[in-house]
Enzyme design. Structure first.
Site, mmCIF file in Angstrom:
data_model
loop_
_atom_site.group_PDB
_atom_site.id
_atom_site.type_symbol
_atom_site.label_atom_id
_atom_site.label_comp_id
_atom_site.label_asym_id
_atom_site.label_seq_id
_atom_site.Cartn_x
_atom_site.Cartn_y
_atom_site.Cartn_z
ATOM 1 N N CYS A 55 -119.720 65.829 -31.564
ATOM 2 C CA CYS A 55 -118.953 67.010 -31.152
ATOM 3 C C CYS A 55 -119.851 68.201 -30.868
ATOM 4 O O CYS A 55 -119.454 69.122 -30.180
ATOM 5 C CB CYS A 55 -117.904 67.366 -32.202
ATOM 6 S SG CYS A 55 -118.557 68.182 -33.680
ATOM 7 N N THR A 100 -109.663 69.397 -17.128
ATOM 8 C CA THR A 100 -109.895 68.172 -16.361
ATOM 9 C C THR A 100 -109.909 68.449 -14.872
ATOM 10 O O THR A 100 -110.819 68.007 -14.149
ATOM 11 C CB THR A 100 -108.828 67.117 -16.697
ATOM 12 O OG1 THR A 100 -108.857 66.847 -18.105
ATOM 13 C CG2 THR A 100 -109.079 65.831 -15.932
ATOM 14 N N CYS A 112 -122.363 71.457 -34.974
ATOM 15 C CA CYS A 112 -123.505 71.882 -35.795
ATOM 16 C C CYS A 112 -124.567 72.576 -34.944
ATOM 17 O O CYS A 112 -125.168 73.568 -35.366
ATOM 18 C CB CYS A 112 -124.101 70.689 -36.525
ATOM 19 S SG CYS A 112 -124.615 69.323 -35.464
ATOM 20 N N CYS A 124 -121.676 60.794 -37.240
ATOM 21 C CA CYS A 124 -121.571 61.819 -36.195
ATOM 22 C C CYS A 124 -120.593 61.436 -35.089
ATOM 23 O O CYS A 124 -120.661 60.339 -34.522
ATOM 24 C CB CYS A 124 -122.955 62.071 -35.610
ATOM 25 S SG CYS A 124 -123.000 63.375 -34.354
ATOM 26 N N CYS A 176 -118.347 70.831 -39.838
ATOM 27 C CA CYS A 176 -118.505 69.471 -39.304
ATOM 28 C C CYS A 176 -117.226 68.666 -39.537
ATOM 29 O O CYS A 176 -116.759 68.566 -40.675
ATOM 30 C CB CYS A 176 -119.688 68.764 -39.960
ATOM 31 S SG CYS A 176 -119.859 67.034 -39.445
ATOM 32 N N ARG A 220 -113.993 67.210 -30.911
ATOM 33 C CA ARG A 220 -114.978 67.610 -29.919
ATOM 34 C C ARG A 220 -114.967 69.126 -29.803
ATOM 35 O O ARG A 220 -113.989 69.784 -30.191
ATOM 36 C CB ARG A 220 -114.692 67.001 -28.543
ATOM 37 C CG ARG A 220 -113.367 67.422 -27.935
ATOM 38 C CD ARG A 220 -113.309 67.201 -26.435
ATOM 39 N NE ARG A 220 -114.218 68.090 -25.724
ATOM 40 C CZ ARG A 220 -114.207 68.243 -24.391
ATOM 41 N NH1 ARG A 220 -113.379 67.546 -23.648
ATOM 42 N NH2 ARG A 220 -115.029 69.075 -23.809
ATOM 43 N N SER A 271 -109.644 64.424 -25.221
ATOM 44 C CA SER A 271 -108.965 65.639 -24.792
ATOM 45 C C SER A 271 -107.515 65.514 -25.199
ATOM 46 O O SER A 271 -107.114 64.499 -25.771
ATOM 47 C CB SER A 271 -109.085 65.827 -23.277
ATOM 48 O OG SER A 271 -108.483 67.037 -22.871
#
Length: 564
Positions: A535, A352, A538, A532, A508, A316, A65
């Protein structure tokens, strides 16, 4: 049971079963807050078992984050947190919001109240989760890092959730058991709390099975690309925050693409910086990763980085639908909390404190209505929604429920609407706009769109994707079934490549998808699953929803450092 992502033979494997009162899936802020609160409420009950499974190699390994956090949820959960050894040190000292044009910038003379950060802290959210994990373990929560929840376990009659099945280990690429094969255990629980984060793989199946979403309240997402830089001491201002919006997403060819950036000064000469692009963009030539690289070339932004060096990279997706996209939060045997439910406050750019509060509300509701006097399995804890409706979390999300929809209409209209809503309406408008379309439905055919030019990476300020990716610590067991499943192999070429110019190679942020020559004068899709970052872009953005993201073996994926 739902077993679509596991090899077929696995259904016949004899699995050991461990029983808990509550199992929590996911070791992010919402899951850890729920675990802590449950053990606080059950103080003195040594027989009350709370288990938490986390697919990352350790708590915080997959957590990414900004992050600038509000602490009032933490104040409610751990009133003495300031007296404990913790990573929450850097108070915000200054705040600025800038609108970028191609060459210039303008500082906003007024910041809506939701963007005020004077009482907030700049942190590594992964480090905060490690801290919360330590508090949870001290209270007796049983934490299982490196174990991925592969499937929800549903009762034979299909009416009740009974727990989760963990991912099998030791299956090779061909789907065959190796000498290291270990069948995933079944964690049975009277209640299972899903805190998987954005687009959770189990949550997606539960939404379908228990019909938790109506056709109109689908989720909408964005993707955030993040870098952490060390910068020269003379440029570092501890606690400084800069947000920008506008260029490059307002440049020709972007067709009202939504997004913005953040720069947070924290730690010992570090900048935490990120660029967010709404995944409802329509031009298939948009590359969110390269939008960030292009953004860094702006004169106003470039100056902040020159002389520095990048040390970490990650990406992310974010849930941006807000109040209008919330699913049903409860079902027989389980609850949804945090980002997998969609509690992020988009205009505030924070999730959060809302995630933690949802976990606490879930724990309070479960303990008072299910476990206080013993506890039965499979109860539909409707009290959770009532608790949410009566909380400050509901008030906060309800007040900004139309902001994301306003930005979807037009970037500048969104800015004006958010300011007016913040100053005057405060959620009093008598309407709630629906979101205009699912993100995967927004892409236009490539023939209708302009290609977008991006700067050639210079290796100092801007970087090619794989160079940056090497800073994410990503690793997977190479000899395992691919966890990115195509429902129909032909669609990758017949639809995605022919109609949309292969958008998966652009959205991606990890170089997973590549269209390469097949040796016969045609193209084929190569899936580099080992790259990968988890995230889920896709799974969200594929135009025909042909990609199904499933959990790989536990510990696989990024290993973000404490600075992230």
């Amino acid at each position: 049971m739902l077993r679509r992502c596991l090899p077929r033979f696995c259904a016949a494997v004899e699995r050991s079963v461990e029983e808990f009162d509550v199992v929590i899936v996911g070791g992010g802020p919402s899951g850890l807050a729920a675990a802590i609160r449950l053990k606080q409420l059950a103080q003195g009950r040594e027989d009350f078992r709370v288990g938490l499974v986390e697919k990352g190699s350790e708590i915080g390994a997959h957590t990414l984050s900004g992050a600038c956090i509000e602490t009032h949820a933490l104040d409610e959960l751990l009133p003495n947190w300031r007296e404990l050894e913790n990573p929450i040190k850097q108070k915000v000292t200054s705040d600025g919001f800038y609108l970028l044009t191609e060459k210039g910038h303008y500082k906003a003379p007024y910041l809506p109240s939701m963007l005020h950060n004077e009482h907030n802290y700049i942190v590594s959210l992964g480090a905060v989760c490690k801290f919360l994990g330590e508090q949870a373990e001290a209270l007796g929560v049983e934490i299982f890092p490196g174990f991925a929840a592969a499937e929800p376990v549903i009762s034979d009659d299909g009416k009740t959730l009974e727990g989760v099945q963990l991912h099998d280990m030791g299956i090779n690429k061909k789907g065959e058991r190796t000498a290291q094969f270990e069948p995933g255990m079944i964690f049975k629980a009277k209640q299972t709390v899903f805190a998987e984060g954005c687009r959770g793989s189990c949550t997606k199946k539960l939404e379908s099975h228990f019909k938790l979403r109506a056709p109109y309240n689908f989720q909408t997402y964005a993707i955030g690309i993040k870098e952490v830089w060390e910068i020269p001491k003379e440029k570092f201002e501890a606690g400084k925050i800069v947000h920008t919006a506008g260029w490059p997403l307002t440049a020709p060819g972007h067709e009202n693409t939504y997004g913005g950036s953040f720069l947070y000064h924290f730690g010992d000469g570090l900048i935490s910086t990120g660029f967010v692009t709404g995944l409802d963009y329509s031009n298939p030539y948009v590359r969110p990763y390269m939008e960030m690289q292009k953004w860094k070339t702006h004169p106003f932004v470039r100056d902040m980085f020159e002389g520095g060096r990048p040390i970490s990279y990650g990406a992310r997706t974010l849930v941006e639908g807000g109040y209008a996209s919330l699913p049903k939060l409860h079902f027989p045997g389980g609850l949804l909390v945090g980002d997998c439910a969609g509690f992020l406050n988009m205009p505030k750019i924070k999730g959060t404190h809302t995630a933690m509060k949802s976990g606490m509300l879930a724990a309070d509701s479960l303990y008072s209505s299910v476990f206080k006097d013993g506890g039965e399995a499979g109860v539909d804890c409707k009290e959770y929604y009532d608790a949410f409706k009566g909380s400050w979390l509901h008030t906060e999300l309800h007040q900004v429920r139309n902001c994301r929809q306003a930005f979807a209409k037009n970037f500048y209209f969104g800015c004006v609407y958010t300011a007016v809503s913040s100053m005057f309406l405060k959620g009093a408008e008598p309407w709630t706009w629906p979101h205009h379309a699912r993100d995967n439905e927004c892409l236009k055919p490539a023939a209708q769109c302009k290609e977008i030019e991006y700067p050639k990476p210079d290796g100092k300020l801007t970087f090619d994707l794989l160079t940056n990716h090497s800073r994410s610590g990503t690793a997977h067991n190479a000899d395992q079934p691919i966890h990115l499943k195509l429902k129909d192999d032909a669609k990758a070429l017949d639809v995605n490549l022919k109609t949309y110019a292969g958008p998966e190679g652009r959205y991606c942020p990890a170089g997973v998808y590549e269209f390469v020559d097949d040796g016969n004068g045609a193209k084929k899709l190569v899936i580099n699953a080992q790259n990968c970052l988890h995230c889920k872009a896709c799974d969200i953005k594929d135009p025909t929803q042909n990609i199904n993201w499933c959990t790989p073996e536990g510990t696989g994926g990024p290993n973000y450092s404490a600075s992230m």
